[in-house]
Enzyme design. Structure first.
Site, PDB file in Angstrom:
ATOM      1  CB  SER A 274      34.094 -11.053 -27.751  1.00 27.08           C
ATOM      2  OG  SER A 274      34.950 -10.690 -26.693  1.00 27.08           O
TER       3      SER A 274
ATOM      4  CE1 TYR B 269      37.573  -9.032 -31.617  1.00 22.83           C
ATOM      5  CE2 TYR B 269      37.237  -8.604 -29.285  1.00 22.83           C
ATOM      6  CZ  TYR B 269      37.322  -9.492 -30.341  1.00 22.83           C
ATOM      7  OH  TYR B 269      37.163 -10.850 -30.111  1.00 22.83           O
TER       8      TYR B 269
HETATM    9  N1  LIG Z   1      40.816 -15.704 -27.741  1.00 24.03           N
HETATM   10  C1  LIG Z   1      39.997 -14.911 -27.070  1.00 24.03           C
HETATM   11  O1  LIG Z   1      40.319 -14.442 -25.955  1.00 24.03           O
HETATM   12  C2  LIG Z   1      38.637 -14.588 -27.645  1.00 24.03           C
HETATM   13  C3  LIG Z   1      37.664 -14.104 -26.755  1.00 24.03           C
HETATM   14  C4  LIG Z   1      36.405 -13.807 -27.235  1.00 24.03           C
HETATM   15  C5  LIG Z   1      36.107 -14.002 -28.571  1.00 24.03           C
HETATM   16  N2  LIG Z   1      37.073 -14.460 -29.425  1.00 24.03           N
HETATM   17  C6  LIG Z   1      36.691 -14.656 -30.831  1.00 24.03           C
HETATM   18  O2  LIG Z   1      36.851 -16.020 -31.155  1.00 24.03           O
HETATM   19  C7  LIG Z   1      37.055 -16.165 -32.557  1.00 24.03           C
HETATM   20  C8  LIG Z   1      38.237 -17.100 -32.810  1.00 24.03           C
HETATM   21  O3  LIG Z   1      39.402 -16.521 -32.255  1.00 24.03           O
HETATM   22  P1  LIG Z   1      40.574 -17.377 -31.594  1.00 24.03           P
HETATM   23  O4  LIG Z   1      40.823 -16.802 -30.269  1.00 24.03           O
HETATM   24  O5  LIG Z   1      40.302 -18.823 -31.711  1.00 24.03           O
HETATM   25  O6  LIG Z   1      41.783 -16.919 -32.537  1.00 24.03           O
HETATM   26  P2  LIG Z   1      42.913 -17.712 -33.348  1.00 24.03           P
HETATM   27  O7  LIG Z   1      43.486 -18.823 -32.528  1.00 24.03           O
HETATM   28  O8  LIG Z   1      43.835 -16.652 -33.837  1.00 24.03           O
HETATM   29  O9  LIG Z   1      42.136 -18.353 -34.590  1.00 24.03           O
HETATM   30  C9  LIG Z   1      41.587 -17.560 -35.610  1.00 24.03           C
HETATM   31  C10 LIG Z   1      41.079 -18.452 -36.748  1.00 24.03           C
HETATM   32  O10 LIG Z   1      40.438 -17.607 -37.729  1.00 24.03           O
HETATM   33  C11 LIG Z   1      41.050 -17.788 -39.005  1.00 24.03           C
HETATM   34  N3  LIG Z   1      41.026 -16.508 -39.709  1.00 24.03           N
HETATM   35  C12 LIG Z   1      41.561 -15.336 -39.303  1.00 24.03           C
HETATM   36  N4  LIG Z   1      41.369 -14.388 -40.239  1.00 24.03           N
HETATM   37  C13 LIG Z   1      40.682 -14.969 -41.256  1.00 24.03           C
HETATM   38  C14 LIG Z   1      40.215 -14.513 -42.525  1.00 24.03           C
HETATM   39  N5  LIG Z   1      40.421 -13.254 -42.959  1.00 24.03           N
HETATM   40  N6  LIG Z   1      39.551 -15.387 -43.323  1.00 24.03           N
HETATM   41  C15 LIG Z   1      39.358 -16.673 -42.922  1.00 24.03           C
HETATM   42  N7  LIG Z   1      39.781 -17.164 -41.738  1.00 24.03           N
HETATM   43  C16 LIG Z   1      40.459 -16.317 -40.928  1.00 24.03           C
HETATM   44  C17 LIG Z   1      42.467 -18.319 -38.684  1.00 24.03           C
HETATM   45  O11 LIG Z   1      43.020 -19.113 -39.734  1.00 24.03           O
HETATM   46  P3  LIG Z   1      43.984 -18.475 -40.897  1.00 24.03           P
HETATM   47  O12 LIG Z   1      44.958 -17.559 -40.215  1.00 24.03           O
HETATM   48  O13 LIG Z   1      44.586 -19.661 -41.579  1.00 24.03           O
HETATM   49  O14 LIG Z   1      43.042 -17.746 -41.805  1.00 24.03           O
HETATM   50  C18 LIG Z   1      42.184 -19.192 -37.471  1.00 24.03           C
HETATM   51  O15 LIG Z   1      41.696 -20.465 -37.887  1.00 24.03           O
HETATM   52  C19 LIG Z   1      37.234 -14.754 -33.106  1.00 24.03           C
HETATM   53  O16 LIG Z   1      36.033 -14.327 -33.709  1.00 24.03           O
HETATM   54  C20 LIG Z   1      37.522 -13.915 -31.866  1.00 24.03           C
HETATM   55  O17 LIG Z   1      37.127 -12.577 -32.028  1.00 24.03           O
HETATM   56  C21 LIG Z   1      38.329 -14.766 -28.988  1.00 24.03           C
END
Ligand SMILES: NC(=O)c1ccc[n+]([C@@H]2O[C@H](COP(=O)([O-])OP(=O)(O)OC[C@H]3O[C@@H](n4cnc5c(N)ncnc54)[C@H](OP(=O)(O)O)[C@@H]3O)[C@@H](O)[C@H]2O)c1
Length: 255
Positions: free
Chosen positions: A138, A148
């Site tokens: 990120s 984080y």
């Molecule tokens: N959205 C942003 O602004 C942003 C920006 C920079 C980086 N990121 C990074 O991008 C990545 C994905 O985030 P996202 O924004 O796409 O979030 P999201 O829509 O909440 O998706 C998160 C995914 O991770 C899975 N997950 C969460 N906890 C888990 C666990 N303990 N074991 C296995 N799977 C798990 C969830 O499925 P289940 O709940 O079914 O497990 C879901 O498929 C993360 O690493 C986040 O830090 C996000």
């Protein structure tokens, strides 16, 4: 036929990677905790792209589940050609809170699992002389927004180290550092987003497309969008005291 394993492949950025990889004709292994959601997304991808989708219900905060996924990555009878370490979540808990378990959980899922799954994939890919690993970090890793940021800084530096170790092995390693992306991330972590201007939001499909493109080219650090790339270039060249001031302002706007 090649196969890609995506952790957190049911929502947001992970689902976008899964769709993009399916469109390229890869078979998929999707990993997440919610079995029903895994099954319905797998069915959708199978019917739209005529690929095979395997699902693994696993909580990457649980050591035994991480071992199970690592064993799948190392299975010589069903090789994985691409790994996307994406599962993750926001952490709002203060560093001085009585209960620091949300931070420990974050370290388990976003550091420990990334270390073990990347290691398992890298060993078998190195032995085959080909493969690709993409870790989702990120832009938060360039600033100082609590654990984080520290966790994502680890993901970025770790992935650079892995890329260096695998130079010349045929395995391409990339860390993707997105800014704000519209997903379930902020709602799940109860992070307020009303103060974030529209122009700062990225689209998950564009993040996945750029991540895959940069990995194809062998680029180690991918910062999606020109705007964020320019901002992170500046962040690496201004005094850290200024970064801390800006980070404090961003953090206070999240509640
Ligand atoms: N959205 C942003 O602004 C942003 C920006 C920079 C980086 N990121 C990074 O991008 C990545 C994905 O985030 P996202 O924004 O796409 O979030 P999201 O829509 O909440 O998706 C998160 C995914 O991770 C899975 N997950 C969460 N906890 C888990 C666990 N303990 N074991 C296995 N799977 C798990 C969830 O499925 P289940 O709940 O079914 O497990 C879901 O498929 C993360 O690493 C986040 O830090 C996000």
């Amino acid at each position: 036929m090649t196969t890609a394993l995506v952790t957190g492949g049911t929502s947001g950025i992970g689902a976008a990677f899964a769709r993009a990889l399916a469109a390229r004709g890869h078979d998929l292994v999707l990993v997440a905790r919610d079995s029903e959601r895994l099954a319905s997304f797998a069915a959708e991808l199978t019917s739209q792209h005529r690929i095979a989708v395997e699902t693994m219900t696993a909580d990457l905060g649980e050591h035994s589940d991480v071992e199970k996924v690592a064993a799948r990555l190392a299975d010589p009878n069903a090789p994985i050609d691409r790994l996307v370490n994406n599962a993750g979540f926001g952490i709002r808990t203060r560093l001085t809170a009585e209960d620091l378990s949300p931070h420990e959980h974050g370290i388990d899922v976003m550091i420990r699992a990334v270390l073990l799954l990347s290691g398992a994939a890298a060993r078998t890919m190195q032995a085959r002389g080909a493969g690709s690993i993409i870790n989702i970090s990120s832009t938060a890793g360039f600033v100082t927004m609590g654990s984080y940021s520290a966790t994502k800084a680890w993901v970025t530096v770790y992935t650079e180290g892995l890329a260096t170790e695998l130079t010349g092995s045929g395995v391409r390693v990339t860390v993707v550092c997105p800014g704000w992306v519209r997903t379930e991330f902020h709602q799940r972590a109860e992070i307020g987003v009303s103060g974030i201007p529209d122009r700062m939001w990225l689209d998950a499909d564009q993040v996945a497309a750029q991540g895959l493109r940069d990995n194809d080219r062998g680029k180690v650090i991918c910062i999606p969008s020109r705007r964020y790339a320019a901002m992170m270039f500046a962040a690496r060249h201004v005094p850290r005291s200024l970064i801390r001031t800006v980070s404090a302002r961003l953090s206070s706007g999240r509640h």
